[in-house]
Design an enzyme around this catalytic site. Structure first.
Site, PDB file in Angstrom:
ATOM      1  N   HIS A 139      40.582  49.024  38.978  1.00 28.18           N
ATOM      2  CA  HIS A 139      40.815  47.577  39.091  1.00 28.18           C
ATOM      3  C   HIS A 139      41.032  46.880  37.747  1.00 28.18           C
ATOM      4  O   HIS A 139      40.517  45.784  37.498  1.00 28.18           O
ATOM      5  CB  HIS A 139      39.645  46.908  39.818  1.00 28.18           C
ATOM      6  N   HIS A 213      40.721  40.929  46.689  1.00 29.24           N
ATOM      7  CA  HIS A 213      39.553  41.753  47.005  1.00 29.24           C
ATOM      8  C   HIS A 213      38.445  40.973  47.720  1.00 29.24           C
ATOM      9  O   HIS A 213      37.263  41.160  47.425  1.00 29.24           O
ATOM     10  CB  HIS A 213      39.023  42.374  45.703  1.00 29.24           C
ATOM     11  N   GLU A 347      42.845  45.487  51.336  1.00 29.27           N
ATOM     12  CA  GLU A 347      43.515  45.215  50.066  1.00 29.27           C
ATOM     13  C   GLU A 347      44.961  45.714  50.128  1.00 29.27           C
ATOM     14  O   GLU A 347      45.197  46.920  50.123  1.00 29.27           O
ATOM     15  CB  GLU A 347      42.773  45.926  48.929  1.00 29.27           C
TER      16      GLU A 347
END
Ligand code: GLA
Length: 383
Positions: A139, A213, A347
């Site tokens: 991420h 997210h 996601e």
């Protein structure tokens, strides 16, 4: 929770959430669309004021978004009886968002999800990214897009109430090549849709994968875990992963596996059969689509509250994550302790570790190209 992530320490953080307590300005804008935007002080990071914006539609549905991490802090939609409740996990204070390593409500980037051994090669040159998930990159690194301050511009238009967030990610940030100019615009509509528009350009060849997210829990205020929620994912295949959650490179049919959500079934029905890093779903689904138009990706339904969430996207993949790392150690909004499977993420994305898998759709962005993408989360009830 990831244990290897660095903790960020900032000098001053004020914890202000309600508009009544704000030290800052507050304004309301009304227009023909009767959508409403209000802006409040959320805290301070060093010299910078962090704000929280509330986008509200005439039905009374509303979403709060802060320009720290482009985070959706709350999302109130009605159940079948008309009760408005918050259906995303998160925190009351900015300080908790600064400390968190769960990515609650955030935009993940530059590269959402994992890059194996935090390395990739582009045009013959190998780049080393920060390794914030064991040996891997997750991420966007230690200070990904979930931890940066975005410039914010609220506005009303025919789409609804919108918040444009802008960030310039400098060449070399977390190891990525090229300066990336990125816009994420949230628009909340009259029809209870949260539209997320992504746009990015670069001055040097780079890689990019952006996602949102939020951890959803349609029961409202996380009254129950998500195991009874029924889920459909419009994907006939998925990308299996190794024990560290890196794709093996295979694309495997979901049929006759625990990953099959092609027809609706409770998330919990076979979850104990999924042995990932932590028990539960944490996989990328290969969406059934042949072009890059916006198409249905998934649908979740909570039979008890009657709430429905539908996801639409133009992206090729969807990470279904069943909140496996929530471990009862996080104290969220209103003091609620989040337990495993108290929330799920859908996601929309490119496939994890694509830069190391030439057989996956490309995530390369070059100067002169404009990356544009749209994901829609639509909320409704069964009556
Ligand atoms: C994504 C990943 C998970 C986990 C969460 C954040 O969904 O796929 O493995 O890292 O983010 O905790």
């Amino acid at each position: 929770m990831k244990t290897s992530s660095k903790k960020f320490v900032y000098l001053t953080v004020f914890v202000i959430i309600t508009s009544q307590l704000t030290l800052s300005s507050c304004f309301n804008m009304k227009s023909d669309t009767t959508m409403k935007i209000s802006e409040n002080f959320f805290g301070r990071i060093e010299e910078k004021e962090i704000k929280i914006f509330e986008l509200e539609n005439p039905k009374g549905s509303k979403v709060s978004i802060t320009n720290f991490g482009a985070i959706v802090q709350s999302l109130y939609v009605r159940d079948r009886e008309g009760n408005f409740e918050d259906i995303v996990l998160g925190f009351d204070s900015l300080e908790d968002y600064i400390q968190q390593t769960s990515y609650f409500g955030a935009i993940a980037g530059r590269y959402a999800n994992r890059i194996a051994f935090a390395q990739f090669t582009l045009d013959g040159k190998t780049y080393q990214l920060s390794a914030n998930d064991g040996n891997h990159h997750l991420h966007g690194g230690f200070k990904g897009f979930d931890k940066v301050i975005w410039d914010a511009r609220p506005y009303l238009d025919t789409t609804g109430a919108c918040l444009e967030l802008h960030y310039i990610s400098k060449d070399g940030e977390e190891g990525y090549p090229g300066t990336l100019d990125v816009y994420v615009t949230y628009c909340f509509t009259l029809d209870d849709e949260l539209k997320i528009y992504y746009q990015a350009t670069t001055d040097h060849p780079t890689i990019l994968n952006l996602t949102h997210h939020s951890y959803f829990n349609l029961s409202g205020f996380t009254q129950r875990n998500i195991l009874e929620h029924e889920l459909i994912i419009h994907a006939d295949s998925f990308t299996p992963v190794d024990s560290t959650l890196i794709p093996t490179g295979e694309i495997v049919p979901v049929k006759n596996t625990v990953f099959d959500f092609t027809s609706p079934r409770p998330i919990g029905s076979r979850i104990r059969e999924v042995f990932n890093k932590k028990t539960g779903y944490d996989n990328n689904y290969v969406l059934n689509t042949t072009d890059s138009t916006v198409h249905p990706a998934a649908k979740a339904y909570d039979p008890e509250s009657g709430r429905i969430l539908e996801v639409f996207t133009d992206q090729p993949g969807l990470q279904f994550y069943s909140g496996n790392f929530l471990d009862g150690k996080i104290k969220g909004k209103n003091g609620k302790i989040y337990q495993q499977h108290d929330g799920f993420c859908l996601e929309t994305q490119h496939f994890p570790d694509s830069p190391n898998h030439p057989e996956f759709p490309s995530t390369v962005l070059r100067p002169g190209q404009i990356f544009r993408s749209l994901t829609i989360y639509k909320f409704s009830t069964d009556r």
